[in-house]
Design a protein around this motif. Structure first.
Motif, mmCIF file in Angstrom:
data_model
loop_
_atom_site.group_PDB
_atom_site.id
_atom_site.type_symbol
_atom_site.label_atom_id
_atom_site.label_comp_id
_atom_site.label_asym_id
_atom_site.label_seq_id
_atom_site.Cartn_x
_atom_site.Cartn_y
_atom_site.Cartn_z
ATOM 1 N N GLY A 235 30.199 -19.194 19.971
ATOM 2 C CA GLY A 235 29.440 -19.948 20.961
ATOM 3 C C GLY A 235 27.983 -20.050 20.579
ATOM 4 O O GLY A 235 27.504 -19.454 19.603
ATOM 5 N N THR A 236 27.228 -20.838 21.353
ATOM 6 C CA THR A 236 25.801 -21.001 21.086
ATOM 7 C C THR A 236 25.010 -19.808 21.620
ATOM 8 O O THR A 236 25.486 -19.071 22.496
ATOM 9 C CB THR A 236 25.280 -22.290 21.747
ATOM 10 O OG1 THR A 236 25.502 -22.197 23.167
ATOM 11 C CG2 THR A 236 25.967 -23.512 21.194
ATOM 12 N N MET A 237 23.848 -19.626 21.090
ATOM 13 C CA MET A 237 22.914 -18.615 21.576
ATOM 14 C C MET A 237 21.813 -19.352 22.329
ATOM 15 O O MET A 237 21.251 -20.335 21.813
ATOM 16 C CB MET A 237 22.347 -17.798 20.415
ATOM 17 C CG MET A 237 21.389 -16.697 20.846
ATOM 18 S SD MET A 237 21.087 -15.465 19.522
ATOM 19 C CE MET A 237 20.555 -16.502 18.158
ATOM 20 N N GLY A 238 21.513 -18.901 23.542
ATOM 21 C CA GLY A 238 20.531 -19.597 24.362
ATOM 22 C C GLY A 238 19.371 -18.713 24.763
ATOM 23 O O GLY A 238 19.495 -17.488 24.848
ATOM 24 N N VAL A 239 18.225 -19.343 25.002
ATOM 25 C CA VAL A 239 17.008 -18.669 25.462
ATOM 26 C C VAL A 239 16.594 -19.303 26.780
ATOM 27 O O VAL A 239 16.526 -20.534 26.877
ATOM 28 C CB VAL A 239 15.868 -18.796 24.428
ATOM 29 C CG1 VAL A 239 14.612 -18.107 24.949
ATOM 30 C CG2 VAL A 239 16.283 -18.213 23.089
ATOM 31 N N GLN A 240 16.340 -18.481 27.780
ATOM 32 C CA GLN A 240 15.921 -18.978 29.078
ATOM 33 C C GLN A 240 14.693 -18.215 29.543
ATOM 34 O O GLN A 240 14.628 -16.988 29.425
ATOM 35 C CB GLN A 240 17.035 -18.841 30.112
ATOM 36 C CG GLN A 240 16.647 -19.381 31.489
ATOM 37 C CD GLN A 240 17.813 -19.370 32.471
ATOM 38 O OE1 GLN A 240 18.927 -19.004 32.115
ATOM 39 N NE2 GLN A 240 17.559 -19.782 33.694
ATOM 40 N N LEU A 241 13.727 -18.956 30.096
ATOM 41 C CA LEU A 241 12.502 -18.374 30.621
ATOM 42 C C LEU A 241 12.556 -18.297 32.135
ATOM 43 O O LEU A 241 13.448 -18.845 32.785
ATOM 44 C CB LEU A 241 11.291 -19.202 30.180
ATOM 45 C CG LEU A 241 11.100 -19.385 28.677
ATOM 46 C CD1 LEU A 241 9.851 -20.214 28.412
ATOM 47 C CD2 LEU A 241 11.023 -18.046 27.958
ATOM 48 N N PHE A 242 11.553 -17.635 32.700
ATOM 49 C CA PHE A 242 11.459 -17.474 34.150
ATOM 50 C C PHE A 242 11.350 -18.828 34.851
ATOM 51 O O PHE A 242 11.850 -19.002 35.964
ATOM 52 C CB PHE A 242 10.246 -16.598 34.485
ATOM 53 C CG PHE A 242 10.020 -16.392 35.946
ATOM 54 C CD1 PHE A 242 10.802 -15.505 36.665
ATOM 55 C CD2 PHE A 242 9.030 -17.086 36.618
ATOM 56 C CE1 PHE A 242 10.599 -15.313 38.025
ATOM 57 C CE2 PHE A 242 8.823 -16.899 37.967
ATOM 58 C CZ PHE A 242 9.607 -16.009 38.674
ATOM 59 N N SER A 243 10.721 -19.787 34.198
ATOM 60 C CA SER A 243 10.552 -21.114 34.778
ATOM 61 C C SER A 243 11.841 -21.925 34.803
ATOM 62 O O SER A 243 11.903 -22.976 35.435
ATOM 63 C CB SER A 243 9.487 -21.889 34.000
ATOM 64 O OG SER A 243 9.896 -22.083 32.652
ATOM 65 N N GLY A 244 12.864 -21.462 34.109
ATOM 66 C CA GLY A 244 14.117 -22.189 34.007
ATOM 67 C C GLY A 244 14.249 -22.990 32.728
ATOM 68 O O GLY A 244 15.318 -23.554 32.454
ATOM 69 N N ALA A 245 13.186 -23.077 31.928
ATOM 70 C CA ALA A 245 13.245 -23.806 30.657
ATOM 71 C C ALA A 245 14.176 -23.085 29.701
ATOM 72 O O ALA A 245 14.204 -21.853 29.636
ATOM 73 C CB ALA A 245 11.852 -23.928 30.057
ATOM 74 N N THR A 246 14.949 -23.861 28.939
ATOM 75 C CA THR A 246 15.937 -23.291 28.027
ATOM 76 C C THR A 246 15.894 -23.987 26.676
ATOM 77 O O THR A 246 15.408 -25.117 26.547
ATOM 78 C CB THR A 246 17.365 -23.422 28.599
ATOM 79 O OG1 THR A 246 17.666 -24.817 28.787
ATOM 80 C CG2 THR A 246 17.499 -22.690 29.925
ATOM 81 N N VAL A 247 16.426 -23.297 25.681
ATOM 82 C CA VAL A 247 16.644 -23.862 24.357
ATOM 83 C C VAL A 247 17.851 -23.145 23.760
ATOM 84 O O VAL A 247 18.115 -21.977 24.086
ATOM 85 C CB VAL A 247 15.403 -23.712 23.460
ATOM 86 C CG1 VAL A 247 15.140 -22.256 23.102
ATOM 87 C CG2 VAL A 247 15.532 -24.557 22.197
ATOM 88 N N ALA A 248 18.610 -23.840 22.903
ATOM 89 C CA ALA A 248 19.846 -23.287 22.344
ATOM 90 C C ALA A 248 19.774 -23.245 20.826
ATOM 91 O O ALA A 248 19.001 -23.974 20.195
ATOM 92 C CB ALA A 248 21.043 -24.127 22.794
#
Length: 253
Positions: free
Chosen positions: A184-197
């Motif tokens: 699967g993909t690896m994702g990054v999420q911040l407190f603001s809800g912004a994400t990147v995969a």
């Protein structure tokens, strides 16, 4: 109101008033030798090494003010360091970090608020500003040394299968690396809800996520490595030399 020009009445004793004679004008004291009168002595000068009252600088009056001043100076230096960096997109500008879009840079606010959650990683390693290095995987195996914050919580660590980075204490972090061996993909999420995969392994290449602090901001990079490399080999490639400490669980990969 009393009329001072009228004559006091004697038939009404209770209305009588006593008229005070005017005071004579003050006469200067005579001196035998006027030239002998010494001028007023100047005010005593404050010793150069003594600082009192409102004239005291913040560092002398309040240690906390000195600490805050040092932080402001460090922040100015960090802002200058960030200003020298090459332009990079933000997390809102990049949907996926891959071989074409390799890097993004968070803002100072995004780098210091809340917790950064990295989902889908199978292993990670970290390095603090004091060069304390450690590693762990999602199965609970550890290596090196953990980094505890002032709240006695790990600076970087796993909560179940999610890797967490405490951004409140981001100034203690130098860098971290996250590995994904799943499909699967690896994702990054911040407190603001912004994400990147980050995409999974493809064509014998796996992408690891390198998080590096530069000044007061975090930079996220996708770095390609061979799929066959083990975790220890990846750490060695990126110069994560574990700080010696007997781990609770042996790390064998």
């Amino acid at each position: 109101m009393v009329n001072r020009s009228s004559t006091p009445r004697t038939d009404l004793p209770y209305l009588r008033r006593r008229v005070k004679p005017p005071l004579p004008a003050a006469q200067p004291e005579a001196t035998a030798n006027p030239a002998a009168v010494a001028p007023a002595a100047p005010a005593a000068q404050q010793p150069a090494g003594l600082v009192l009252g409102r004239n005291a600088p913040p560092s002398a009056a309040n240690p906390r003010a000195a600490k805050l001043a040092a932080r402001r100076e460090a922040a100015r230096n960090e802002d200058h360091e960030v200003g020298l960096l090459f332009p990079a997109p933000g997390i809102a500008d990049v949907f996926e970090l891959n071989l074409r879009e390799r890097v993004l840079r968070l803002t100072a606010l995004e780098s210091a608020v809340g917790t950064m959650v990295v989902s889908g990683s199978t292993a990670m390693a970290w390095e603090s500003t004091r060069r304390v290095v450690g590693g762990a995987d999602a199965a609970g195996h550890t290596a090196g040394s953990p980094v505890k914050t002032s709240g006695n919580r790990p600076l970087v660590g796993y909560d179940g299968t999610a890797a967490l980075v405490s951004l409140r204490h981001v100034r203690e972090l130098r860098r971290a690396i996250f590995i994904n061996r799943s499909s699967g993909t690896m994702g990054v999420q911040l407190f603001s809800g912004a994400t990147v995969a980050l995409p999974p392994v493809a064509g014998g290449i796996q992408l690891v996520l390198l998080v590096h602090r530069i000044g007061n901001v975090l930079e996220l990079r996708a770095e390609p490595v061979p799929e066959a490399w083990e975790d220890l080999q990846i750490w060695q490639e990126f110069d994560f030399t574990m700080t010696h400490q007997a781990p609770a669980g042996a790390y064998g990969r």
